[in-house]
Design an enzyme around this catalytic site. Structure first.
Site, PDB file in Angstrom:
ATOM      1  N   HIS A 171       1.192  -1.082  -0.156  1.00 43.79           N
ATOM      2  CA  HIS A 171      -0.407  -0.024   0.102  1.00 43.79           C
ATOM      3  C   HIS A 171       0.950   1.233   0.088  1.00 43.79           C
ATOM      4  O   HIS A 171       1.889   1.420   0.641  1.00 43.79           O
ATOM      5  CB  HIS A 171      -0.901   0.131   1.191  1.00 43.79           C
ATOM      6  CG  HIS A 171      -1.864  -0.609   1.304  1.00 43.79           C
ATOM      7  ND1 HIS A 171      -2.288  -1.821   2.706  1.00 43.79           N
ATOM      8  CD2 HIS A 171      -2.707  -1.041   0.180  1.00 43.79           C
ATOM      9  CE1 HIS A 171      -3.290  -2.907   2.231  1.00 43.79           C
ATOM     10  NE2 HIS A 171      -3.457  -2.492   0.948  1.00 43.79           N
TER      11      HIS A 171
ATOM     12  N   CYS B  92      -2.940   0.212   9.803  1.00 40.81           N
ATOM     13  CA  CYS B  92      -3.989  -0.930   9.289  1.00 40.81           C
ATOM     14  C   CYS B  92      -4.904  -1.296  10.627  1.00 40.81           C
ATOM     15  O   CYS B  92      -5.786  -1.454   9.966  1.00 40.81           O
ATOM     16  CB  CYS B  92      -2.795  -2.147   8.842  1.00 40.81           C
ATOM     17  SG  CYS B  92      -2.049  -2.028   7.864  1.00 40.81           S
TER      18      CYS B  92
HETATM   19  C1  CIR Z   1      -3.779  -7.665   3.024  1.00 47.79           C
HETATM   20  O1  CIR Z   1      -3.264  -8.715   2.528  1.00 47.79           O
HETATM   21  O2  CIR Z   1      -4.947  -6.995   2.545  1.00 47.79           O
HETATM   22  C2  CIR Z   1      -4.019  -8.260   4.283  1.00 47.79           C
HETATM   23  N1  CIR Z   1      -3.413  -9.631   4.836  1.00 47.79           N
HETATM   24  C3  CIR Z   1      -2.879  -6.736   4.775  1.00 47.79           C
HETATM   25  C4  CIR Z   1      -3.308  -5.310   4.782  1.00 47.79           C
HETATM   26  C5  CIR Z   1      -2.915  -4.643   5.394  1.00 47.79           C
HETATM   27  N2  CIR Z   1      -4.123  -3.500   5.912  1.00 47.79           N
HETATM   28  C6  CIR Z   1      -2.589  -1.990   5.999  1.00 47.79           C
HETATM   29  O3  CIR Z   1      -1.709  -1.742   5.375  1.00 47.79           O
HETATM   30  N3  CIR Z   1      -3.128  -1.077   5.546  1.00 47.79           N
END
Ligand code: CIR
Length: 246
Positions: A159, A241
């Site tokens: 991201h 996150c």
């Molecule tokens: C994903 O791949 O969507 C989750 N395992 C990790 C999301 C991490 N989110 C973030 O950095 N905002």
């Protein structure tokens, strides 16, 4: 940077089964839960704690499912189809807390991890998860409230906020994205510590992942709280996150 409340979601029994590209091995569930709990404590905010969401192992990465600004909430449409049910699950909570709620629709995709707000500017990472339509729909939702949406391509990492975060007077940024944030004072993290570009400033306290000594030194002027993110990182997660702050 000044927040009173946060929404978090407790990691479920399947929390170690989420999507990942990290290649760091299997996460340990009990340690992950402890790391999550320590993180929620460290926020020091009035927390709305949502229950684990069965069948959605990534649901505790609640940041990806909404964009919250002072005036409104925008529910997202995550890039990974497996994560889209998380948005319906979040919607009632967001509606109970925000007077105005909008929602991105197909063909938009956008993960909150790709959204970095700096005052009235909202940077949107175009990434594997967030497309141009996602950025356009977010722009349309926020423009009436005086926010400018600025698209940025995400060269590496999952991201935008895997590369850059805002600490109130500077960006903490990877070398790859430093030039895109040339308008700001910068703290550029060493290449081998790129994970540490994801930090979280909450009311004057800076949450930083532990284990990144060179970045820690660069951040020494802030009131730092180090948090072990070892298991969360195995699931491609980072500090921002795991909460929605407002
Ligand atoms: C994903 O791949 O969507 C989750 N395992 C990790 C999301 C991490 N989110 C973030 O950095 N905002």
């Amino acid at each position: 940077m000044n927040f009173t409340r946060a929404i978090v979601r407790v990691p479920g029994p399947d929390a170690t089964q989420g999507l990942t590209t990290a290649g760091l091995g299997a996460a340990d569930l009990e340690t992950l839960k402890l790391q999550h709990a320590a993180y929620v404590d460290a926020l020091g905010l009035d927390v709305t704690r949502l229950e684990a969401l069965p069948g959605c192992p990534d649901a505790y990465f609640v940041e990806d499912t909404a964009v919250l600004v002072a005036e409104l909430a925008v529910l997202t449409r995550p890039g990974a189809p497996s994560r889209r049910p998380e948005v319906d699950a979040l919607e009632p909570t967001v509606r109970s807390l925000f007077p105005v709620v909008q929602r991105l629709t197909d063909p938009a995709t956008l993960d909150g991890g790709d959204v970095l707000q700096i005052d009235r500017r909202v940077y949107v990472g175009l990434s594997a998860r967030t497309n141009k339509e996602g950025a356009e729909q977010l722009k349309a939702a926020l423009a009436p409230w005086g926010y400018a949406v600025v698209p940025v391509s995400v060269p590496e990492g999952l991201h935008l906020k895997s590369n850059v975060t805002w600490v109130g007077d500077a960006v903490v940024v990877t070398r790859a994205l430093a030039s895109a944030f040339g308008d700001f004072d910068q703290i550029v993290v060493p290449d081998e510590e790129s994970y540490a570009s994801n930090v979280l400033m909450v009311n004057g306290k800076l949450l930083v992942p532990s284990g990144f000594p060179r970045t820690l030194e660069l951040l020494s002027r802030y009131r730092v709280v180090e948090l072990d993110q070892s298991e969360v990182r195995k699931l491609d997660g980072a500090l921002t996150c795991m909460s929605l702050r407002f």
